[in-house]
Design a protein around this motif. Structure first.
Motif, PDB file in Angstrom:
ATOM      1  N   PHE A  34       0.833  -1.203   0.000  1.00 21.23           N
ATOM      2  CA  PHE A  34       0.000   0.000   0.000  1.00 21.23           C
ATOM      3  C   PHE A  34       0.870   1.256   0.000  1.00 21.23           C
ATOM      4  O   PHE A  34       1.972   1.252   0.550  1.00 21.23           O
ATOM      5  CB  PHE A  34      -0.871   0.056   1.263  1.00 21.23           C
ATOM      6  N   TYR A  36       0.035   5.127   1.395  1.00 18.01           N
ATOM      7  CA  TYR A  36      -0.893   6.030   2.053  1.00 18.01           C
ATOM      8  C   TYR A  36      -0.333   7.446   1.942  1.00 18.01           C
ATOM      9  O   TYR A  36       0.875   7.648   1.890  1.00 18.01           O
ATOM     10  CB  TYR A  36      -1.020   5.692   3.548  1.00 18.01           C
ATOM     11  N   GLN A  38      -0.656  11.425   3.769  1.00 14.11           N
ATOM     12  CA  GLN A  38      -1.119  12.179   4.929  1.00 14.11           C
ATOM     13  C   GLN A  38      -0.934  13.663   4.645  1.00 14.11           C
ATOM     14  O   GLN A  38       0.192  14.153   4.529  1.00 14.11           O
ATOM     15  CB  GLN A  38      -0.332  11.788   6.184  1.00 14.11           C
ATOM     16  N   LEU A  44      -3.915   9.358   7.901  1.00 13.68           N
ATOM     17  CA  LEU A  44      -3.483   8.712   6.661  1.00 13.68           C
ATOM     18  C   LEU A  44      -4.697   8.280   5.860  1.00 13.68           C
ATOM     19  O   LEU A  44      -5.722   7.867   6.425  1.00 13.68           O
ATOM     20  CB  LEU A  44      -2.636   7.471   6.969  1.00 13.68           C
ATOM     21  N   PHE A  89       3.482   7.336   2.932  1.00 10.34           N
ATOM     22  CA  PHE A  89       3.886   6.145   3.678  1.00 10.34           C
ATOM     23  C   PHE A  89       3.692   4.906   2.822  1.00 10.34           C
ATOM     24  O   PHE A  89       2.613   4.688   2.271  1.00 10.34           O
ATOM     25  CB  PHE A  89       3.032   5.966   4.941  1.00 10.34           C
ATOM     26  N   SER A  93       0.891  -5.567   4.319  1.00  8.94           N
ATOM     27  CA  SER A  93      -0.011  -6.299   5.198  1.00  8.94           C
ATOM     28  C   SER A  93      -0.063  -7.749   4.755  1.00  8.94           C
ATOM     29  O   SER A  93      -0.111  -8.029   3.546  1.00  8.94           O
ATOM     30  CB  SER A  93      -1.409  -5.688   5.148  1.00  8.94           C
ATOM     31  N   LYS A 100      -2.589  -6.727  10.856  1.00 10.45           N
ATOM     32  CA  LYS A 100      -1.717  -5.595  11.155  1.00 10.45           C
ATOM     33  C   LYS A 100      -0.870  -5.250   9.951  1.00 10.45           C
ATOM     34  O   LYS A 100      -0.465  -6.102   9.182  1.00 10.45           O
ATOM     35  CB  LYS A 100      -0.807  -5.939  12.333  1.00 10.45           C
ATOM     36  N   SER A 101      -0.599  -3.972   9.818  1.00  8.28           N
ATOM     37  CA  SER A 101       0.258  -3.489   8.745  1.00  8.28           C
ATOM     38  C   SER A 101       1.599  -3.069   9.310  1.00  8.28           C
ATOM     39  O   SER A 101       1.716  -2.703  10.475  1.00  8.28           O
ATOM     40  CB  SER A 101      -0.384  -2.286   8.060  1.00  8.28           C
ATOM     41  N   PHE A 103       4.489  -0.242   8.554  1.00  9.97           N
ATOM     42  CA  PHE A 103       4.621   1.024   7.845  1.00  9.97           C
ATOM     43  C   PHE A 103       6.080   1.446   7.748  1.00  9.97           C
ATOM     44  O   PHE A 103       6.868   1.211   8.670  1.00  9.97           O
ATOM     45  CB  PHE A 103       3.860   2.127   8.585  1.00  9.97           C
ATOM     46  N   GLY A 104       6.405   2.109   6.634  1.00 10.60           N
ATOM     47  CA  GLY A 104       7.675   2.805   6.556  1.00 10.60           C
ATOM     48  C   GLY A 104       7.622   4.076   7.379  1.00 10.60           C
ATOM     49  O   GLY A 104       6.583   4.424   7.948  1.00 10.60           O
ATOM     50  N   ASP A 105       8.743   4.788   7.449  1.00  5.47           N
ATOM     51  CA  ASP A 105       8.835   5.978   8.286  1.00  5.47           C
ATOM     52  C   ASP A 105       8.217   7.222   7.658  1.00  5.47           C
ATOM     53  O   ASP A 105       8.124   8.260   8.315  1.00  5.47           O
ATOM     54  CB  ASP A 105      10.298   6.267   8.630  1.00  5.47           C
TER      55      ASP A 105
END
Lengths: 113, 115
Positions: A34, A36, A38, A44, A89, A93, A100-101, A103-105
Protein backbone atom coordinates in the motif's frame (compact mmCIF):
# COMPACT_ATOMS: atom_id res chain seq x y z
CA UNK A 1 9.85 -10.10 10.95
CA UNK A 2 8.38 -7.78 8.35
CA UNK A 3 9.90 -4.40 7.54
CA UNK A 4 9.45 -1.52 5.11
CA UNK A 5 12.25 0.85 4.11
CA UNK A 6 11.43 4.13 2.43
CA UNK A 7 13.56 6.69 0.70
CA UNK A 8 14.55 9.30 3.24
CA UNK A 9 13.23 12.78 2.84
CA UNK A 10 12.38 15.49 2.72
CA UNK A 11 11.94 15.71 -1.03
CA UNK A 12 11.47 19.11 -2.65
CA UNK A 13 10.39 19.40 -6.28
CA UNK A 14 9.20 22.10 -8.64
CA UNK A 15 5.69 21.89 -10.03
CA UNK A 16 5.41 19.54 -13.05
CA UNK A 17 8.57 17.62 -12.08
CA UNK A 18 8.73 13.81 -12.07
CA UNK A 19 8.41 12.11 -8.70
CA UNK A 20 9.86 8.83 -7.48
CA UNK A 21 9.75 7.71 -3.87
CA UNK A 22 11.52 4.40 -3.31
CA UNK A 23 10.11 1.65 -1.11
CA UNK A 24 11.54 -1.81 -0.44
CA UNK A 25 10.17 -4.44 1.87
CA UNK A 26 10.99 -7.64 3.73
CA UNK A 27 8.19 -10.11 4.39
CA UNK A 28 7.91 -13.76 5.30
CA UNK A 29 4.94 -14.51 3.05
CA UNK A 30 3.09 -12.85 0.17
CA UNK A 31 1.97 -9.46 1.39
CA UNK A 32 -0.30 -6.83 -0.07
CA UNK A 33 1.42 -3.47 -0.55
CA UNK A 34 0.00 0.00 0.00
CA UNK A 35 0.83 3.67 -0.34
CA UNK A 36 -0.89 6.03 2.05
CA UNK A 37 -0.85 9.83 1.96
CA UNK A 38 -1.12 12.18 4.93
CA UNK A 39 -2.02 15.84 4.38
CA UNK A 40 -1.22 18.38 7.11
CA UNK A 41 -3.45 18.00 10.14
CA UNK A 42 -5.14 14.86 8.84
CA UNK A 43 -4.90 11.12 9.23
CA UNK A 44 -3.48 8.71 6.66
CA UNK A 45 -5.63 7.83 3.69
CA UNK A 46 -5.16 5.10 1.13
CA UNK A 47 -3.59 6.32 -2.11
CA UNK A 48 -3.19 3.01 -3.96
CA UNK A 49 -2.57 -0.68 -3.41
CA UNK A 50 -1.38 -3.87 -5.12
CA UNK A 51 -2.16 -7.34 -3.88
CA UNK A 52 0.08 -9.62 -5.94
CA UNK A 53 3.30 -9.63 -7.92
CA UNK A 54 3.33 -7.50 -11.10
CA UNK A 55 0.09 -5.72 -10.13
CA UNK A 56 0.11 -1.98 -10.73
CA UNK A 57 -1.84 0.26 -8.38
CA UNK A 58 -2.84 3.70 -9.61
CA UNK A 59 -4.81 6.70 -8.39
CA UNK A 60 -4.79 10.48 -8.99
CA UNK A 61 -1.88 10.16 -11.44
CA UNK A 62 0.26 8.17 -8.98
CA UNK A 63 1.41 4.65 -9.84
CA UNK A 64 3.35 1.85 -8.17
CA UNK A 65 4.16 -1.67 -9.38
CA UNK A 66 4.57 -4.68 -7.07
CA UNK A 67 7.99 -6.12 -7.95
CA UNK A 68 8.53 -9.41 -6.14
CA UNK A 69 11.97 -10.04 -7.66
CA UNK A 70 13.34 -6.79 -6.22
CA UNK A 71 10.94 -6.65 -3.24
CA UNK A 72 10.04 -3.09 -4.20
CA UNK A 73 6.97 -0.88 -4.59
CA UNK A 74 8.24 2.50 -5.76
CA UNK A 75 5.77 5.39 -6.03
CA UNK A 76 5.86 7.52 -9.21
CA UNK A 77 4.02 10.48 -10.68
CA UNK A 78 4.80 12.09 -13.99
CA UNK A 79 3.96 15.69 -13.12
CA UNK A 80 3.51 16.79 -9.52
CA UNK A 81 1.34 19.66 -8.36
CA UNK A 82 1.56 21.93 -5.33
CA UNK A 83 -1.48 20.09 -3.94
CA UNK A 84 0.57 16.85 -3.82
CA UNK A 85 2.64 18.25 -0.95
CA UNK A 86 2.14 15.74 1.86
CA UNK A 87 3.79 12.85 3.72
CA UNK A 88 3.75 9.50 1.89
CA UNK A 89 3.89 6.15 3.68
CA UNK A 90 4.63 2.76 2.16
CA UNK A 91 3.10 -0.21 4.01
CA UNK A 92 2.58 -3.95 3.76
CA UNK A 93 -0.01 -6.30 5.20
CA UNK A 94 -0.21 -10.08 5.42
CA UNK A 95 -3.27 -12.21 6.01
CA UNK A 96 -2.08 -13.44 9.36
CA UNK A 97 -1.21 -11.28 12.35
CA UNK A 98 -4.64 -9.74 12.93
CA UNK A 99 -4.44 -7.78 9.70
CA UNK A 100 -1.72 -5.60 11.15
CA UNK A 101 0.26 -3.49 8.74
CA UNK A 102 3.93 -2.60 8.78
CA UNK A 103 4.62 1.02 7.84
CA UNK A 104 7.67 2.81 6.56
CA UNK A 105 8.83 5.98 8.29
CA UNK A 106 7.21 8.29 5.74
CA UNK A 107 8.65 10.65 3.12
CA UNK A 108 7.76 14.33 3.17
CA UNK A 109 7.17 15.84 -0.26
CA UNK A 110 7.08 19.59 -0.84
CA UNK A 111 6.16 20.88 -4.29
CA UNK A 112 7.03 24.51 -5.05
CA UNK A 113 5.22 26.58 -7.70
CA UNK B 1 -19.78 8.90 5.74
CA UNK B 2 -18.01 9.54 9.03
CA UNK B 3 -15.52 6.63 8.83
CA UNK B 4 -13.29 6.73 11.91
CA UNK B 5 -14.02 9.46 14.44
CA UNK B 6 -11.59 10.42 17.20
CA UNK B 7 -12.22 12.68 20.18
CA UNK B 8 -10.83 14.98 21.36
CA UNK B 9 -8.80 16.54 18.53
CA UNK B 10 -6.48 18.42 20.89
CA UNK B 11 -5.64 18.01 24.57
CA UNK B 12 -3.13 19.43 27.00
CA UNK B 13 -2.46 17.53 30.22
CA UNK B 14 -0.21 17.94 33.22
CA UNK B 15 2.19 15.17 34.18
CA UNK B 16 0.40 12.54 36.25
CA UNK B 17 -3.10 13.31 34.97
CA UNK B 18 -5.17 10.62 33.31
CA UNK B 19 -7.35 10.71 30.24
CA UNK B 20 -9.13 8.52 27.74
CA UNK B 21 -8.96 8.95 23.97
CA UNK B 22 -12.12 7.85 22.23
CA UNK B 23 -12.44 6.20 18.82
CA UNK B 24 -15.50 4.99 16.93
CA UNK B 25 -15.93 3.56 13.43
CA UNK B 26 -19.13 3.15 11.43
CA UNK B 27 -17.85 0.76 8.74
CA UNK B 28 -18.68 -2.47 10.60
CA UNK B 29 -14.98 -3.32 10.75
CA UNK B 30 -13.76 -6.09 13.02
CA UNK B 31 -10.21 -4.94 13.70
CA UNK B 32 -9.14 -1.67 15.33
CA UNK B 33 -5.75 -0.16 16.15
CA UNK B 34 -4.10 2.62 18.11
CA UNK B 35 -0.88 4.22 16.84
CA UNK B 36 1.30 7.07 17.92
CA UNK B 37 3.16 9.26 15.45
CA UNK B 38 6.32 11.07 16.49
CA UNK B 39 8.66 13.14 14.29
CA UNK B 40 11.18 10.94 12.48
CA UNK B 41 9.70 7.72 13.89
CA UNK B 42 6.79 6.99 11.59
CA UNK B 43 3.79 5.16 13.05
CA UNK B 44 4.21 2.87 16.04
CA UNK B 45 1.49 0.44 17.06
CA UNK B 46 0.42 0.76 20.70
CA UNK B 47 -2.43 -1.78 20.95
CA UNK B 48 -4.80 -3.50 18.60
CA UNK B 49 -8.04 -5.43 18.73
CA UNK B 50 -8.49 -8.17 16.14
CA UNK B 51 -12.17 -8.53 17.00
CA UNK B 52 -14.71 -7.49 19.61
CA UNK B 53 -13.69 -8.83 23.00
CA UNK B 54 -9.98 -9.20 22.23
CA UNK B 55 -7.04 -6.84 22.65
CA UNK B 56 -3.29 -7.32 22.22
CA UNK B 57 -0.12 -5.33 22.76
CA UNK B 58 1.73 -3.72 19.88
CA UNK B 59 5.26 -2.32 19.78
CA UNK B 60 4.95 0.36 22.47
CA UNK B 61 2.20 -0.57 25.00
CA UNK B 62 3.85 0.62 28.21
CA UNK B 63 1.90 3.39 29.95
CA UNK B 64 -1.33 2.68 28.05
CA UNK B 65 -4.45 0.58 28.42
CA UNK B 66 -7.25 -0.08 25.96
CA UNK B 67 -10.87 -1.17 25.99
CA UNK B 68 -12.83 -2.59 23.07
CA UNK B 69 -16.19 -1.42 24.32
CA UNK B 70 -18.17 -2.95 21.44
CA UNK B 71 -17.63 -3.55 17.75
CA UNK B 72 -17.68 0.19 16.99
CA UNK B 73 -15.61 1.66 19.80
CA UNK B 74 -12.00 1.26 20.92
CA UNK B 75 -10.64 3.58 23.60
CA UNK B 76 -7.06 4.31 24.72
CA UNK B 77 -6.34 5.33 28.30
CA UNK B 78 -3.32 7.03 29.79
CA UNK B 79 -3.41 6.32 33.52
CA UNK B 80 -0.60 8.66 34.59
CA UNK B 81 0.54 10.86 31.73
CA UNK B 82 4.26 11.49 31.18
CA UNK B 83 5.96 14.07 28.91
CA UNK B 84 7.28 11.18 26.77
CA UNK B 85 3.69 10.48 25.79
CA UNK B 86 3.39 13.82 24.01
CA UNK B 87 2.48 12.73 20.48
CA UNK B 88 -0.20 12.54 17.83
CA UNK B 89 -2.42 9.51 18.35
CA UNK B 90 -4.25 7.82 15.50
CA UNK B 91 -7.00 5.25 15.63
CA UNK B 92 -7.53 2.99 12.62
CA UNK B 93 -9.78 0.13 11.59
CA UNK B 94 -9.75 -2.63 9.00
CA UNK B 95 -12.29 -5.11 7.74
CA UNK B 96 -11.22 -8.32 9.39
CA UNK B 97 -8.46 -10.70 10.21
CA UNK B 98 -7.10 -12.58 7.25
CA UNK B 99 -7.92 -9.90 4.68
CA UNK B 100 -4.46 -8.65 3.77
CA UNK B 101 -5.82 -6.84 0.71
CA UNK B 102 -7.96 -4.50 2.80
CA UNK B 103 -6.39 -1.19 3.84
CA UNK B 104 -6.62 0.46 7.21
CA UNK B 105 -8.88 3.49 7.63
CA UNK B 106 -7.59 6.26 9.87
CA UNK B 107 -9.13 8.97 11.99
CA UNK B 108 -7.78 12.52 11.92
CA UNK B 109 -5.81 12.09 15.11
CA UNK B 110 -5.63 13.48 18.63
CA UNK B 111 -2.81 15.91 19.30
CA UNK B 112 -1.77 15.41 22.91
CA UNK B 113 0.70 17.57 24.84
CA UNK B 114 1.84 16.67 28.32
CA UNK B 115 3.52 19.38 30.36
Amino acid sequence: GNSVTQMEGPVTLSEEAFLTINCTYTATGYPSLFWYVQYPGEGLQLLLKATKADDKGSNKGFEATYRKETTSFHLEKGSVQVSDSAVYFCALSEGTNAGKSTFGDGTTLTVKP
Amino acid sequence: NAGVTQTPKFQVLKTGQSMTLQCAQDMNHNSMYWYRQDPGMGLRLIYYSASEGTTDKGEVPNGYNVSRLNKREFSLRLESAAPSQTSVYFCASSERVGRADQPQHFGDGTRLSIL
